[in-house]
Write a protein that holds these residues in place. Structure first.
Motif, PDB file in Angstrom:
ATOM      1  N   GLY A 461       0.699  -0.999  -0.091  1.00 12.39           N
ATOM      2  CA  GLY A 461       0.050  -0.012   0.269  1.00 12.39           C
ATOM      3  C   GLY A 461       0.853   1.143   0.156  1.00 12.39           C
ATOM      4  O   GLY A 461       0.771   2.272   0.299  1.00 12.39           O
ATOM      5  N   GLY A 462       2.149   1.154  -1.098  1.00 13.11           N
ATOM      6  CA  GLY A 462       2.966   2.359  -0.591  1.00 13.11           C
ATOM      7  C   GLY A 462       3.538   2.347   1.074  1.00 13.11           C
ATOM      8  O   GLY A 462       4.773   3.685   0.639  1.00 13.11           O
ATOM      9  N   ASP A 463       3.622   1.262   1.721  1.00 18.90           N
ATOM     10  CA  ASP A 463       4.567   1.874   2.605  1.00 18.90           C
ATOM     11  C   ASP A 463       5.572   1.006   2.763  1.00 18.90           C
ATOM     12  O   ASP A 463       5.675  -0.564   3.262  1.00 18.90           O
ATOM     13  N   PHE A 464       6.859   1.295   2.119  1.00 17.52           N
ATOM     14  CA  PHE A 464       7.463   0.386   2.102  1.00 17.52           C
ATOM     15  C   PHE A 464       8.725  -0.093   3.152  1.00 17.52           C
ATOM     16  O   PHE A 464       8.443  -1.547   3.010  1.00 17.52           O
ATOM     17  N   ILE A 465       9.004   1.291   4.249  1.00 15.13           N
ATOM     18  CA  ILE A 465       9.387   0.846   5.128  1.00 15.13           C
ATOM     19  C   ILE A 465       8.808  -0.120   6.004  1.00 15.13           C
ATOM     20  O   ILE A 465       9.824  -1.408   6.597  1.00 15.13           O
ATOM     21  N   GLY A 466       7.639  -0.302   6.855  1.00  6.90           N
ATOM     22  CA  GLY A 466       7.206  -0.352   7.453  1.00  6.90           C
ATOM     23  C   GLY A 466       6.861  -1.764   6.993  1.00  6.90           C
ATOM     24  O   GLY A 466       7.062  -3.062   7.620  1.00  6.90           O
ATOM     25  N   TYR A 467       6.989  -2.678   5.734  1.00  6.84           N
ATOM     26  CA  TYR A 467       6.603  -3.627   4.795  1.00  6.84           C
ATOM     27  C   TYR A 467       7.772  -4.000   5.066  1.00  6.84           C
ATOM     28  O   TYR A 467       7.698  -5.581   5.334  1.00  6.84           O
ATOM     29  N   ALA A 468       8.872  -3.607   5.280  1.00  6.63           N
ATOM     30  CA  ALA A 468      10.246  -4.299   4.431  1.00  6.63           C
ATOM     31  C   ALA A 468      10.262  -4.583   6.323  1.00  6.63           C
ATOM     32  O   ALA A 468      11.146  -5.309   5.926  1.00  6.63           O
ATOM     33  N   MET A 469      10.441  -3.984   7.048  1.00  6.22           N
ATOM     34  CA  MET A 469      10.228  -4.461   8.959  1.00  6.22           C
ATOM     35  C   MET A 469       9.701  -5.793   8.985  1.00  6.22           C
ATOM     36  O   MET A 469       9.993  -6.505  10.276  1.00  6.22           O
TER      37      MET A 469
END
Length: 506
Positions: A461-469
């Motif tokens: 949903g565009g939250d790359f950093i949160g998803y990567a964590m």
């Protein structure tokens, strides 16, 4: 991790069925011949032999097809070394140093180095497969688009290594390749750069484009040359020098081990495989080598790194295919088709219920790798005579075979058209000092980068950093990449300091 009862069952299967061994040598020879023909891929060689397996028992059929897989995996390195033609994307990095070695009269040595690296890489990957098939299959199930994007970004770091004396031109060629790689319809349904040509909707055909950029452009540039090797005394075919190349490869166990590990891990990722692993291995070896500045000029370490990685990808792809029933590429898809022809379904249930057959396939591949060393020595000795053929015969012959090969790959005129457009483009790039190899790397990785970035954006949903964590494997790959860059910078600084001290001492 190894079940002794299943191992005993595997030996019983192999010793009680001589038919399984009967097809080893024919399979290797078919693979070597098809793999060495420009434009004929591993998949085409296996597809050609697939109908014959219908009349075999299951185990001999799989052994026959995997022997073709092993033979063709090495066969592709022969035209890559002798003629700068990467018949498949897995042989691209072999051309970087293999062809310069051949032009310098070190063709015997280069072929010996490639053979030994392929044999050990293939053998190493199956040894890893023997012990790690269960944990590898669990890790592969956790890989998503972010992890594949991270691997593709890591492969892009090779652009810095291919830039040569003109960094800006190398990067520009790489960006141009990435743009070419995004031609066609993407996963979001947007169409780019097709110029209303229907067959470009699937993207630029990779293999004809590679053959045009790297091989045909070089051959056009050799029109005024008499032989591939100018010095007549260097054109000799020497079995002793081929053996010398084998010994030379054995003197770099670290490079082979690193290439095998990279090839096995990357090869197990569906849709990535050997086309990326040979580039990553080459890049990492160049970064860590004290003589990294000589890569691209005929350094045998480059051939060792590329061949160890692309051959070991076979074991990784087999792990995914056997454990999950997921084909990592065209070759393993053909193997799954052979499973289906014998009414057998690959995947977790196959491994759970037929461990003896799985171990039998792995053990037969040990034998294939060892047999490849002896068969390959004879094959490269004969193939080495290419350097004694006058270019007035060799250039038109190779161009005709490449044109037919490009047609066979695409099944339409799009293959030859792509080959010749990219041949002219490659010649122009060489003429004006832009490295075609950088454009090839960009072309191979462009669609992979874009497709996985788009899928990551959709999932996160565009939250790359949160998803990567939430993706420890992806974070691990990015961390390894940063460590690699830091080590490269440290290595360069160390080399520069050593050069400075030597100059001050003299």
């Amino acid at each position: 991790m190894i079940e002794i009862d299943s191992v005993n069952g595997a030996f019983a299967l192999l010793t009680s069925n001589p038919e399984a061994w009967l097809y080893l040598l024919p399979g290797l020879l078919i693979g070597l011949v098809f793999g060495a023909m420009p434009g004929i891929s591993i998949t085409m060689a296996m597809a050609f032999a697939l109908p014959a397996t219908l009349y075999m028992d299951f185990l001999p059929a799989i052994v026959f097809l995997t022997a073709i897989y092993t033979g063709a995996g090495f066969g592709g390195s022969v035209p890559a070394v002798l003629m700068n033609i990467p018949g498949t994307s897995s042989a691209v990095a072999t051309t970087f140093d293999g062809y310069p070695m051949a032009r310098a009269g070190r063709h015997n040595e280069a072929l010996g180095v490639a053979l030994a690296s392929s044999v050990i890489g293939c053998l190493g990957s199956y040894i890893l497969l023997l012990f790690l098939i269960a944990p590898v299959s669990r890790v592969v199930l956790k890989l998503g688009p972010l992890e594949m994007f991270a691997v593709a970004v890591w492969g892009m770091l090779l652009l810095g290594s291919l830039a040569g004396s003109f960094i800006a031109r190398g990067l520009l060629a790489g960006v141009f390749g990435v743009l070419l790689g995004t031609v066609g319809m993407n996963t979001a349904g947007f169409v780019r750069g097709t110029m209303d040509i229907p067959w470009l909707l699937d993207g630029v055909p990779h293999i004809p484009a590679m053959m045009g950029l790297l091989a045909a452009s070089q051959l056009i540039g050799l029109i005024n040359t008499t032989y591939l090797i100018e010095d007549e005394s260097a054109r000799k075919i020497s079995f002793g020098k081929i053996i010398g190349g084998v010994k030379l490869a054995l003197s770099y166990p670290t490079i082979i081990a690193r290439g095998s590990a990279i090839g096995t891990i990357i090869g197990s990722i569906p849709g990535v495989g050997s086309s990326i692993s040979n580039l990553l291995s080459y890049s990492e070896t160049k970064r860590n080598a004290p003589d990294g500045d000589t890569f691209g000029q005929g350094n045998p370490k480059g051939v060792i790194a590329a061949e160890a990685a692309n051959s070991s990808s076979e074991g990784g792809a087999m792990a995914t295919m056997l454990a999950l029933g997921i084909p990592g590429g065209g070759a393993t898809a053909i193997l799954l088709a052979a499973f289906a022809m014998h009414n057998i379904v690959g995947g977790p249930s196959f491994i759970a219920n037929n461990k003896d057959i799985v171990y039998a396939v792995i053990f037969s591949n040990f034998a294939q790798a060892i047999l490849l060393l002896f068969v390959g020595l004879g094959f490269v000795y004969v193939a080495g005579y290419v350097v004694r053929v006058p270019l007035r015969f060799l250039i038109p012959s190779v161009l005709v075979v490449s044109t037919f090969g490009a047609y066979a790959i695409e099944g339409s005129s799009s293959g030859p058209i792509t080959l010749w457009i990219f041949a002219v483009l490659g010649w122009a790039m060489v003429r004006y000092g832009y490295p075609p190899a950088a454009a090839v790397v960009g072309l191979l990785l462009g669609s992979l980068l874009e497709g996985n970035l788009l899928r990551t954006n959709q999932i996160s949903g565009g939250d790359f950093i949160g998803y990567a964590m939430e993706r420890p494997v992806a974070v691990g790959v990015f961390a390894l990449m940063l460590v690699s860059i830091a080590l490269s910078a440290w290595s360069k600084r160390k080399r520069a300091r050593a050069v400075k001290l030597r100059s001050e001492a003299s």
